[in-house]
Design an enzyme around this catalytic site. Structure first.
Site, PDB file in Angstrom:
ATOM      1  N   CYS A   1      31.446  70.462   4.607  1.00 33.64           N
ATOM      2  CA  CYS A   1      32.276  71.209   3.649  1.00 33.64           C
ATOM      3  C   CYS A   1      33.504  71.840   4.300  1.00 33.64           C
ATOM      4  O   CYS A   1      34.424  72.274   3.611  1.00 33.64           O
ATOM      5  CB  CYS A   1      31.448  72.280   2.965  1.00 33.64           C
ATOM      6  SG  CYS A   1      29.970  71.623   2.221  1.00 33.64           S
TER       7      CYS A   1
ATOM      8  N   HIS B  70      35.883  77.843   0.039  1.00 34.45           N
ATOM      9  CA  HIS B  70      35.050  76.696  -0.292  1.00 34.45           C
ATOM     10  C   HIS B  70      34.145  77.081  -1.456  1.00 34.45           C
ATOM     11  O   HIS B  70      33.539  78.156  -1.445  1.00 34.45           O
ATOM     12  CB  HIS B  70      34.228  76.274   0.935  1.00 34.45           C
ATOM     13  CG  HIS B  70      33.133  75.321   0.600  1.00 34.45           C
ATOM     14  ND1 HIS B  70      33.339  74.204  -0.179  1.00 34.45           N
ATOM     15  CD2 HIS B  70      31.805  75.317   0.911  1.00 34.45           C
ATOM     16  CE1 HIS B  70      32.196  73.557  -0.325  1.00 34.45           C
ATOM     17  NE2 HIS B  70      31.256  74.210   0.315  1.00 34.45           N
TER      18      HIS B  70
ATOM     19  N   ASN C 201      29.638  72.014  -6.262  1.00 36.57           N
ATOM     20  CA  ASN C 201      30.032  71.981  -4.842  1.00 36.57           C
ATOM     21  C   ASN C 201      30.456  70.556  -4.495  1.00 36.57           C
ATOM     22  O   ASN C 201      29.636  69.640  -4.495  1.00 36.57           O
ATOM     23  CB  ASN C 201      28.829  72.418  -3.993  1.00 36.57           C
ATOM     24  CG  ASN C 201      29.141  72.442  -2.505  1.00 36.57           C
ATOM     25  OD1 ASN C 201      30.133  71.875  -2.054  1.00 36.57           O
ATOM     26  ND2 ASN C 201      28.283  73.078  -1.731  1.00 36.57           N
TER      27      ASN C 201
HETATM   28  O1  UT7 Z   1      28.520  73.795   0.814  1.00 39.60           O
HETATM   29  C1  UT7 Z   1      27.725  73.887   1.950  1.00 39.60           C
HETATM   30  C2  UT7 Z   1      27.153  75.227   2.128  1.00 39.60           C
HETATM   31  N1  UT7 Z   1      26.151  75.460   1.124  1.00 39.60           N
HETATM   32  C3  UT7 Z   1      25.931  76.685   0.668  1.00 39.60           C
HETATM   33  O2  UT7 Z   1      26.633  77.594   1.035  1.00 39.60           O
HETATM   34  C4  UT7 Z   1      24.766  76.904  -0.239  1.00 39.60           C
HETATM   35  C5  UT7 Z   1      24.179  78.257   0.040  1.00 39.60           C
HETATM   36  N2  UT7 Z   1      22.958  78.503  -0.707  1.00 39.60           N
HETATM   37  C6  UT7 Z   1      22.924  78.744  -2.041  1.00 39.60           C
HETATM   38  O3  UT7 Z   1      23.931  78.655  -2.707  1.00 39.60           O
HETATM   39  C7  UT7 Z   1      21.625  79.210  -2.645  1.00 39.60           C
HETATM   40  O4  UT7 Z   1      20.696  79.460  -1.614  1.00 39.60           O
HETATM   41  C8  UT7 Z   1      20.995  78.204  -3.657  1.00 39.60           C
HETATM   42  C9  UT7 Z   1      21.833  78.192  -4.942  1.00 39.60           C
HETATM   43  C10 UT7 Z   1      20.941  76.814  -3.065  1.00 39.60           C
HETATM   44  C11 UT7 Z   1      19.596  78.653  -4.025  1.00 39.60           C
HETATM   45  O5  UT7 Z   1      19.625  79.988  -4.516  1.00 39.60           O
HETATM   46  P1  UT7 Z   1      18.596  81.068  -3.975  1.00 39.60           P
HETATM   47  O6  UT7 Z   1      18.865  82.316  -4.686  1.00 39.60           O
HETATM   48  O7  UT7 Z   1      18.693  81.084  -2.482  1.00 39.60           O
HETATM   49  O8  UT7 Z   1      17.229  80.500  -4.496  1.00 39.60           O
HETATM   50  P2  UT7 Z   1      15.900  80.110  -3.699  1.00 39.60           P
HETATM   51  O9  UT7 Z   1      16.064  78.793  -3.045  1.00 39.60           O
HETATM   52  O10 UT7 Z   1      15.458  81.281  -2.868  1.00 39.60           O
HETATM   53  O11 UT7 Z   1      14.887  79.979  -4.887  1.00 39.60           O
HETATM   54  C12 UT7 Z   1      14.533  81.106  -5.712  1.00 39.60           C
HETATM   55  C13 UT7 Z   1      13.558  80.640  -6.785  1.00 39.60           C
HETATM   56  C14 UT7 Z   1      12.373  79.839  -6.222  1.00 39.60           C
HETATM   57  O12 UT7 Z   1      11.235  80.122  -7.025  1.00 39.60           O
HETATM   58  P3  UT7 Z   1      10.096  81.138  -6.534  1.00 39.60           P
HETATM   59  O13 UT7 Z   1       9.624  80.590  -5.231  1.00 39.60           O
HETATM   60  O14 UT7 Z   1      10.803  82.462  -6.381  1.00 39.60           O
HETATM   61  O15 UT7 Z   1       9.120  81.095  -7.626  1.00 39.60           O
HETATM   62  C15 UT7 Z   1      12.793  78.404  -6.437  1.00 39.60           C
HETATM   63  O16 UT7 Z   1      11.678  77.538  -6.553  1.00 39.60           O
HETATM   64  O17 UT7 Z   1      14.232  79.746  -7.682  1.00 39.60           O
HETATM   65  C16 UT7 Z   1      13.520  78.510  -7.749  1.00 39.60           C
HETATM   66  N3  UT7 Z   1      14.493  77.439  -7.936  1.00 39.60           N
HETATM   67  C17 UT7 Z   1      14.875  77.009  -9.154  1.00 39.60           C
HETATM   68  N4  UT7 Z   1      14.534  77.378 -10.392  1.00 39.60           N
HETATM   69  C18 UT7 Z   1      15.141  76.748 -11.407  1.00 39.60           C
HETATM   70  C19 UT7 Z   1      15.145  76.737  -6.982  1.00 39.60           C
HETATM   71  N5  UT7 Z   1      15.961  75.851  -7.559  1.00 39.60           N
HETATM   72  C20 UT7 Z   1      15.823  75.988  -8.892  1.00 39.60           C
HETATM   73  C21 UT7 Z   1      16.400  75.356 -10.001  1.00 39.60           C
HETATM   74  N6  UT7 Z   1      16.049  75.756 -11.230  1.00 39.60           N
HETATM   75  N7  UT7 Z   1      17.334  74.379  -9.863  1.00 39.60           N
END
Ligand code: UT7
Length: 316
Positions: free
Chosen positions: A114, A242, A272
């Site tokens: 990225c 980004h 993204n």
């Molecule tokens: O471009 C390159 C660089 N990339 C980035 O900078 C990305 C950085 N990371 C992020 O943007 C975020 O970490 C994400 C958007 C990818 C994820 O968000 P998060 O707040 O970190 O969520 P998480 O992975 O901690 O998941 C939280 C909860 C989990 O459920 P439990 O374990 O709390 O019950 C996941 O299973 O959300 C759940 N979850 C979803 N629920 C509905 C994860 N993905 C989804 C989904 N829909 N698509």
């Protein structure tokens, strides 16, 4: 060293529009979750027959037209991408043929995930200082939809396809873009395996840990670029980030107290798009007349590698 400025921008977007509701039919997710956690509402995917090279060529043609520069004046061509149609030839080589760029110039792809477009601007500034031609073509292009792991709801909702391009000019006496670039060799947090690994070539990411890295990397890059350029945040006309997650941008904006008229988010529309995200923003801002000749733009990127980078670039 002489600096570069952006003279023209353009973008190329694929035809297939995919909404969060569409994704609800494919994976266990919801529009609410995606919007609140990422800010994404739609993204575009390449339709059958659409290619990364095609998107890159559309973006580059528009950037050349916007700049009023002919292909014969281009001294180097870099395509920042992690998802080229072919590893060989490079997308930049296909662009050379498609646009009829001079045959005696360096044309190559650059993969810094990225952060690729910013690494490419930095590389271009160095190359043009050694070239008799004073214009360069820098493209960020991705076809990430073909690398999506549909079994991973945490990543499959994030990515989109697209291309953005900039024609830059190098002139004696212009200030350098004060690029800051870096990387931590890390193959665990964000990964797309290539041929030879025996793994499927799909995106995997430890989102929360990458998020934490990004939240620290963005202000660090901003500070370093300002320090290197000798400018203050008040002297920056526009901040371009980004587009990985709206929350990452919001945190940076709050920390620097950047007013709404000085930054931009288009992640809701495109998701993204990795290396394409920064030039897509630049091209939209330019089209809207929000940046133009004389504007000073601080751009910051971060991503797989883990890589990070920033620069202060003016518009010619
Ligand atoms: O471009 C390159 C660089 N990339 C980035 O900078 C990305 C950085 N990371 C992020 O943007 C975020 O970490 C994400 C958007 C990818 C994820 O968000 P998060 O707040 O970190 O969520 P998480 O992975 O901690 O998941 C939280 C909860 C989990 O459920 P439990 O374990 O709390 O019950 C996941 O299973 O959300 C759940 N979850 C979803 N629920 C509905 C994860 N993905 C989804 C989904 N829909 N698509």
């Amino acid at each position: 060293m002489n600096g570069i400025k952006i003279r023209g921008t353009g973008r190329g977007l694929p035809g297939r529009l995919v909404t969060n509701r569409d994704l609800e039919n494919i994976v266990d997710t919801s529009d609410d979750w995606i919007v609140s956690r990422t800010g994404i509402r739609t993204r575009r995917y390449c339709a059958p027959g659409e290619t990364l090279s095609g998107l890159a060529a559309s973006a580059a043609r528009r950037a050349l037209e916007d700049a009023g520069v002919s292909p014969a004046e281009i001294g180097a061509c870099i395509v920042a991408t992690l998802s080229a149609d072919t590893l060989v030839p490079a997308a930049a080589c296909l662009l050379q043929r498609e646009l009829d760029l001079p045959p005696d110039i360096p044309c190559f792809d650059l993969n810094a995930a990225c952060t690729g477009f910013l690494f490419a601007l930095h590389t271009m500034e160095c190359l043009l200082n050694a070239s008799p031609r004073k214009f360069g073509l820098v493209v960020g292009a991705e076809n990430l939809s073909r690398l999506i792991n549909w079994e991973d709801r945490g990543t499959c909702i994030l990515f989109g396809d697209g291309a953005g391009a900039a024609v830059v000019e190098c002139r004696e006496g212009w200030p350098s873009i004060s690029a800051v670039t870096g990387c931590h060799g890390n193959d665990a947090l964000l990964r797309v395996p290539g041929a030879g690994t025996g793994e499927r070539s799909l995106i995997s990411m430890e989102g929360t840990r990458v998020f934490k890295f990004a939240v620290e990397a963005v202000p660090w890059c901003m500070d370093q670029v300002l320090k290197k350029s000798g400018r203050t945040a008040a002297e920056v006309d526009f901040f371009v980030f980004h587009q990985a997650n709206a929350r990452i941008i919001d945190l940076a904006v709050r920390k620097y107290r950047i007013p709404p008229e000085k930054y931009y988010k288009n992640i809701a529309e495109y998701g993204n798009t990795s290396a394409a995200s920064i030039p897509l923003v630049l091209s939209e801002l330019r089209e809207q007349g929000r940046i133009g000749p004389g504007s000073r733009v601080l751009a910051v990127g971060f991503g797989g590698g883990l890589t990070w980078g920033g620069c202060l670039i003016e518009f010619a």
